[in-house]
Enzyme design. Sequence first.
Site, PDB file in Angstrom:
ATOM      1  N   GLY A 115       1.212 -16.945  -0.349  1.00  0.00           N
ATOM      2  CA  GLY A 115       1.684 -17.802  -1.157  1.00  0.00           C
ATOM      3  C   GLY A 115       0.584 -17.115  -2.518  1.00  0.00           C
ATOM      4  O   GLY A 115      -0.037 -18.144  -2.435  1.00  0.00           O
ATOM      5  N   SER A 169       0.416 -14.598  -5.164  1.00  0.00           N
ATOM      6  CA  SER A 169       1.104 -13.723  -5.940  1.00  0.00           C
ATOM      7  C   SER A 169       2.697 -15.298  -7.088  1.00  0.00           C
ATOM      8  O   SER A 169       3.197 -15.379  -6.539  1.00  0.00           O
ATOM      9  CB  SER A 169       1.897 -12.703  -5.655  1.00  0.00           C
ATOM     10  OG  SER A 169       1.067 -12.362  -5.475  1.00  0.00           O
ATOM     11  N   GLU A 179      -7.713  -9.463   4.816  1.00  0.00           N
ATOM     12  CA  GLU A 179      -6.797  -9.004   4.444  1.00  0.00           C
ATOM     13  C   GLU A 179      -6.630  -7.201   4.435  1.00  0.00           C
ATOM     14  O   GLU A 179      -5.575  -6.184   4.299  1.00  0.00           O
ATOM     15  CB  GLU A 179      -5.534  -9.531   3.365  1.00  0.00           C
ATOM     16  CG  GLU A 179      -4.942  -8.714   2.801  1.00  0.00           C
ATOM     17  CD  GLU A 179      -4.019  -9.349   2.375  1.00  0.00           C
ATOM     18  OE1 GLU A 179      -3.942 -10.875   1.707  1.00  0.00           O
ATOM     19  OE2 GLU A 179      -3.242  -9.319   1.529  1.00  0.00           O
TER      20      GLU A 179
HETATM   21  C1  FAD Z   1       5.040  -4.941  -0.124  1.00  0.00           C
HETATM   22  C2  FAD Z   1       4.367  -6.556  -1.155  1.00  0.00           C
HETATM   23  C3  FAD Z   1       4.159  -6.982  -0.607  1.00  0.00           C
HETATM   24  C4  FAD Z   1       3.893  -8.311  -0.795  1.00  0.00           C
HETATM   25  N1  FAD Z   1       2.646  -8.992  -0.027  1.00  0.00           N
HETATM   26  C5  FAD Z   1       2.561 -10.425  -0.634  1.00  0.00           C
HETATM   27  C6  FAD Z   1       2.662 -11.736  -0.204  1.00  0.00           C
HETATM   28  O1  FAD Z   1       2.748 -12.220   0.777  1.00  0.00           O
HETATM   29  N2  FAD Z   1       1.513 -13.051  -0.848  1.00  0.00           N
HETATM   30  C7  FAD Z   1       1.377 -12.738  -1.952  1.00  0.00           C
HETATM   31  O2  FAD Z   1       0.810 -13.406  -2.383  1.00  0.00           O
HETATM   32  N3  FAD Z   1       1.252 -11.871  -2.603  1.00  0.00           N
HETATM   33  C8  FAD Z   1       2.507 -10.468  -1.882  1.00  0.00           C
HETATM   34  N4  FAD Z   1       2.315  -9.359  -2.566  1.00  0.00           N
HETATM   35  C9  FAD Z   1       1.913  -9.114  -3.988  1.00  0.00           C
HETATM   36  C10 FAD Z   1       0.963  -7.933  -4.230  1.00  0.00           C
HETATM   37  O3  FAD Z   1      -0.682  -8.893  -4.226  1.00  0.00           O
HETATM   38  C11 FAD Z   1       0.736  -7.816  -5.805  1.00  0.00           C
HETATM   39  O4  FAD Z   1       1.855  -6.963  -6.502  1.00  0.00           O
HETATM   40  C12 FAD Z   1      -0.305  -7.817  -6.453  1.00  0.00           C
HETATM   41  O5  FAD Z   1      -1.365  -8.475  -6.403  1.00  0.00           O
HETATM   42  C13 FAD Z   1      -0.133  -6.804  -8.078  1.00  0.00           C
HETATM   43  O6  FAD Z   1       0.078  -8.080  -8.726  1.00  0.00           O
HETATM   44  P1  FAD Z   1       1.818  -8.394  -9.983  1.00  0.00           P
HETATM   45  O7  FAD Z   1       2.476  -7.875  -8.961  1.00  0.00           O
HETATM   46  O8  FAD Z   1       1.554  -9.186 -10.528  1.00  0.00           O
HETATM   47  O9  FAD Z   1       0.924  -6.770 -10.574  1.00  0.00           O
HETATM   48  P2  FAD Z   1       0.020  -7.083 -12.576  1.00  0.00           P
HETATM   49  O10 FAD Z   1      -1.074  -7.900 -12.081  1.00  0.00           O
HETATM   50  O11 FAD Z   1       0.965  -6.968 -13.187  1.00  0.00           O
HETATM   51  O12 FAD Z   1      -0.418  -5.778 -11.948  1.00  0.00           O
HETATM   52  C14 FAD Z   1       0.238  -4.042 -12.834  1.00  0.00           C
HETATM   53  C15 FAD Z   1      -0.620  -2.812 -13.168  1.00  0.00           C
HETATM   54  O13 FAD Z   1      -1.259  -3.408 -13.621  1.00  0.00           O
HETATM   55  C16 FAD Z   1      -3.125  -3.160 -13.532  1.00  0.00           C
HETATM   56  N5  FAD Z   1      -3.671  -4.488 -13.538  1.00  0.00           N
HETATM   57  C17 FAD Z   1      -4.242  -5.263 -14.079  1.00  0.00           C
HETATM   58  N6  FAD Z   1      -4.997  -5.995 -14.019  1.00  0.00           N
HETATM   59  C18 FAD Z   1      -5.903  -5.190 -14.159  1.00  0.00           C
HETATM   60  C19 FAD Z   1      -6.751  -5.313 -14.628  1.00  0.00           C
HETATM   61  N7  FAD Z   1      -7.602  -6.262 -15.134  1.00  0.00           N
HETATM   62  N8  FAD Z   1      -7.694  -3.682 -14.849  1.00  0.00           N
HETATM   63  C20 FAD Z   1      -6.577  -2.852 -14.870  1.00  0.00           C
HETATM   64  N9  FAD Z   1      -5.337  -2.884 -14.579  1.00  0.00           N
HETATM   65  C21 FAD Z   1      -5.277  -3.819 -13.812  1.00  0.00           C
HETATM   66  C22 FAD Z   1      -2.455  -3.388 -11.338  1.00  0.00           C
HETATM   67  O14 FAD Z   1      -2.884  -2.463 -11.359  1.00  0.00           O
HETATM   68  C23 FAD Z   1      -1.288  -2.333 -11.817  1.00  0.00           C
HETATM   69  O15 FAD Z   1      -1.050  -1.125 -11.701  1.00  0.00           O
HETATM   70  C24 FAD Z   1       3.278  -7.975  -1.576  1.00  0.00           C
HETATM   71  C25 FAD Z   1       4.014  -6.955  -3.095  1.00  0.00           C
HETATM   72  C26 FAD Z   1       4.422  -5.944  -2.179  1.00  0.00           C
HETATM   73  C27 FAD Z   1       4.228  -4.605  -3.597  1.00  0.00           C
END
Ligand code: FAD
Length: 389
Positions: A133, A135, A255
């Site tokens: 947990g 995100s 991870e």
């Molecule tokens: C199949 C799958 C399984 C997952 N499983 C888990 C899980 O078990 N537990 C969990 O906690 N999370 C999980 N996640 C979540 C995953 O870790 C997040 O989706 C990821 O960290 C991105 O966060 P976000 O989706 O909020 O995107 P955001 O952080 O909003 O990012 C959106 C875009 O902006 C870019 N971006 C963001 N910040 C910056 C920056 N500072 N500089 C440049 N570019 C930036 C990102 O690279 C991305 O392209 C999972 C995701 C997927 C797709």
Amino acid sequence: MSNLLSAFRLATLPAETNKFRDEVKAFLKSNFEPASPDIRARSWMGFDAAFSQKLAARGWVGVTLPARFGGAELDAFSRFVLVEELLAAGAPVAAHWIADRQSGPLVNKFGTDAQRHFYLPKICAAEAFFCIGMSEPNAGSDLASVGTRATRCQIDGSNGWRLNGRKIWTTNAHHCHYMIALVRSSGEPQDRQKGLSQFIVDLSLPGVTVRPIRDLTGDAHFSEVFFDDVRLADDALIGNEGSGWEQVNAELAFERSGPERIYSSIVLLEHWMACLRQSADASAHVASIGRLATHLATLRNMCIAVTHKLVNGESPIVEAALVKDIGTEFEQSIPSLIEAAIGLNPDAPVDAGLYRTLAYVSHIAPTYSLRGGTREILRGMIARGLGLR
Ligand SMILES: Cc1cc2nc3c(=O)[nH]c(=O)nc-3n(C[C@H](O)[C@H](O)[C@H](O)COP(=O)(O)OP(=O)(O)OC[C@H]3O[C@@H](n4cnc5c(N)ncnc54)[C@H](O)[C@@H]3O)c2cc1C
């Protein structure tokens, strides 16, 4: 640049792992009935508690954990071999995967003895499945801004915590028994990394709601999790209060470094090659396949180099980021290349299993460079490793 590159020393798998690999292959032969390729392609998204329990009965869940807790007490090289064989076969590993890879080692490293005795035997028996947990809707990449909050309280006259907030994209939360959640336990959002802690949350507690989310492929492998005044006992805290940030970072090296970051499309690639061997069309694709094999061989060696660092007790966060960045690019290139190859000869018959597997992998492939840290975030970490940030 040279510091980072020389930190990346190539290594070889120790000779003893050859025998272990044979044992894993023999286990798979008698305990895993290969399904169709589109099902096998789900491998580390495939949740099958019965398969995990068979693996546990053989002693191979919690492989790196101490024997006194039921672990196999093998090193990271053996885990590499086990994972490599399971993924290459397309075995369904999702049930025990996260506990084996990171929650178990985290409890072992940061937990109290009572926590080790309680959780680790259950993990090694594949009786307790864990999810991560981190995100949240407003804190994905920017983990330091998590808003879920644990507040001290009294529960039946004892110290405890009250948990409120929400996690998202939590892989298999709807099938798991426990979540290790990163939450704010003191301070305010502007305090960023300070005041974050990790808690083991029993997902059957009152106030926890888990809502599966369906993705493009039609599967529901991740969930949204709501905490509404959830009462946690004092010993739900894992490690030190306020050390959540450091603990999470140690966990991320586990991870991001494994062979799962290069083998997500491997069943598709193998099935395509099997189809080509039966067709008159193979020669048109030898150059592309040769190139993929070259990339895979190089990436595999990089993974082994990172594994070597884990064996040495290091925390190779930047090296793991490098492997994940180019590993996911490689995994994503496989479905694109096969789609292009099929498109070049549209009148040729295509195996139905290949179509189904290609459809699944093409839909899931964009997530490879999101889950476990996005491409941009990894590149930022690499830049920091190079002294640019
Ligand atoms: C199949 C799958 C399984 C997952 N499983 C888990 C899980 O078990 N537990 C969990 O906690 N999370 C999980 N996640 C979540 C995953 O870790 C997040 O989706 C990821 O960290 C991105 O966060 P976000 O989706 O909020 O995107 P955001 O952080 O909003 O990012 C959106 C875009 O902006 C870019 N971006 C963001 N910040 C910056 C920056 N500072 N500089 C440049 N570019 C930036 C990102 O690279 C991305 O392209 C999972 C995701 C997927 C797709």
